[in-house]
Scaffold this motif. Sequence first.
Motif, PDB file in Angstrom:
ATOM      1  N   SER A  98      -1.044 -14.587  -2.382  1.00  0.00           N
ATOM      2  CA  SER A  98      -2.501 -14.470  -2.230  1.00  0.00           C
ATOM      3  C   SER A  98      -2.924 -14.951  -0.846  1.00  0.00           C
ATOM      4  O   SER A  98      -3.851 -14.398  -0.246  1.00  0.00           O
ATOM      5  CB  SER A  98      -3.227 -15.232  -3.330  1.00  0.00           C
ATOM      6  N   ALA A  99      -2.239 -15.963  -0.309  1.00  0.00           N
ATOM      7  CA  ALA A  99      -2.540 -16.424   1.047  1.00  0.00           C
ATOM      8  C   ALA A  99      -2.203 -15.331   2.057  1.00  0.00           C
ATOM      9  O   ALA A  99      -2.935 -15.125   3.032  1.00  0.00           O
ATOM     10  CB  ALA A  99      -1.767 -17.700   1.359  1.00  0.00           C
ATOM     11  N   SER A 102      -4.903 -12.635   2.283  1.00  0.00           N
ATOM     12  CA  SER A 102      -6.116 -13.018   3.013  1.00  0.00           C
ATOM     13  C   SER A 102      -5.945 -12.835   4.519  1.00  0.00           C
ATOM     14  O   SER A 102      -6.934 -12.795   5.241  1.00  0.00           O
ATOM     15  CB  SER A 102      -6.510 -14.462   2.687  1.00  0.00           C
ATOM     16  N   THR A 103      -4.709 -12.703   4.997  1.00  0.00           N
ATOM     17  CA  THR A 103      -4.482 -12.501   6.431  1.00  0.00           C
ATOM     18  C   THR A 103      -4.169 -11.049   6.778  1.00  0.00           C
ATOM     19  O   THR A 103      -4.024 -10.709   7.937  1.00  0.00           O
ATOM     20  CB  THR A 103      -3.311 -13.383   6.936  1.00  0.00           C
ATOM     21  N   GLY A 105      -6.002  -8.400   6.647  1.00  0.00           N
ATOM     22  CA  GLY A 105      -7.148  -7.563   6.989  1.00  0.00           C
ATOM     23  C   GLY A 105      -7.009  -6.827   8.302  1.00  0.00           C
ATOM     24  O   GLY A 105      -7.428  -5.687   8.428  1.00  0.00           O
ATOM     25  N   ARG A 128      -4.122  -3.818   2.385  1.00  0.00           N
ATOM     26  CA  ARG A 128      -4.568  -4.251   1.063  1.00  0.00           C
ATOM     27  C   ARG A 128      -3.450  -4.952   0.292  1.00  0.00           C
ATOM     28  O   ARG A 128      -3.653  -5.422  -0.819  1.00  0.00           O
ATOM     29  CB  ARG A 128      -5.063  -3.044   0.257  1.00  0.00           C
TER      30      ARG A 128
END
Length: 189
Positions: A98-99, A102-103, A105, A128
């Motif tokens: 999940s971390a 978040s990077t 993008g 994604r």
Amino acid sequence: MRLFRSSELLGIARETLDFVREASEESHPDEYMGFLRAEDARKLGLERSGQVITDVLVIPGTTSNPVSATVKTSMKPNDVQSVGSVHSHPNGVLRPSSADLSTFGQGDVHIIVGAPYGPDDWRAFDNRGDPTTLDVLDVDLPEERFFDFTQADIDAELLDEGRRRGVVPPEEQGLERDDDDGGFLSWLR
């Protein structure tokens, strides 16, 4: 969309992927992290438009440990050749956390390399976090030109800079240069 280049990502150069695997293994047990850069495929001898990942940019100040790697975002250049990121998972898990998501993008592709860092121990993901295909291409990478200069080039540049500042070399003043006092071009100081 990039100006004057196709944004289609054709793949990654085999030599670049080998570098990523080796760097990940050398960083083990800590994570490795870098940003992927691409070149126009035509510059690499391919006869189709698109981009090929050719380089990995490692940001100064990146910190890593066995479960994460952190980049100071203020150090990341706004690079038009940047197409994504790469990092390792020392635990061998080849899916984004999940971390990681978040990077993801920025960029089109994100590569995760896992222990034991063999030829098949990597996966590519879109921004994604969905798995994507990334071909490994056998292309000749351009030679690195960053340090493509000689000592004579440096000496000539120093001499030109000295002249711009109005400094005349001792031998042009009819004087002998004293090599025992600071070495060659010490008169520039």
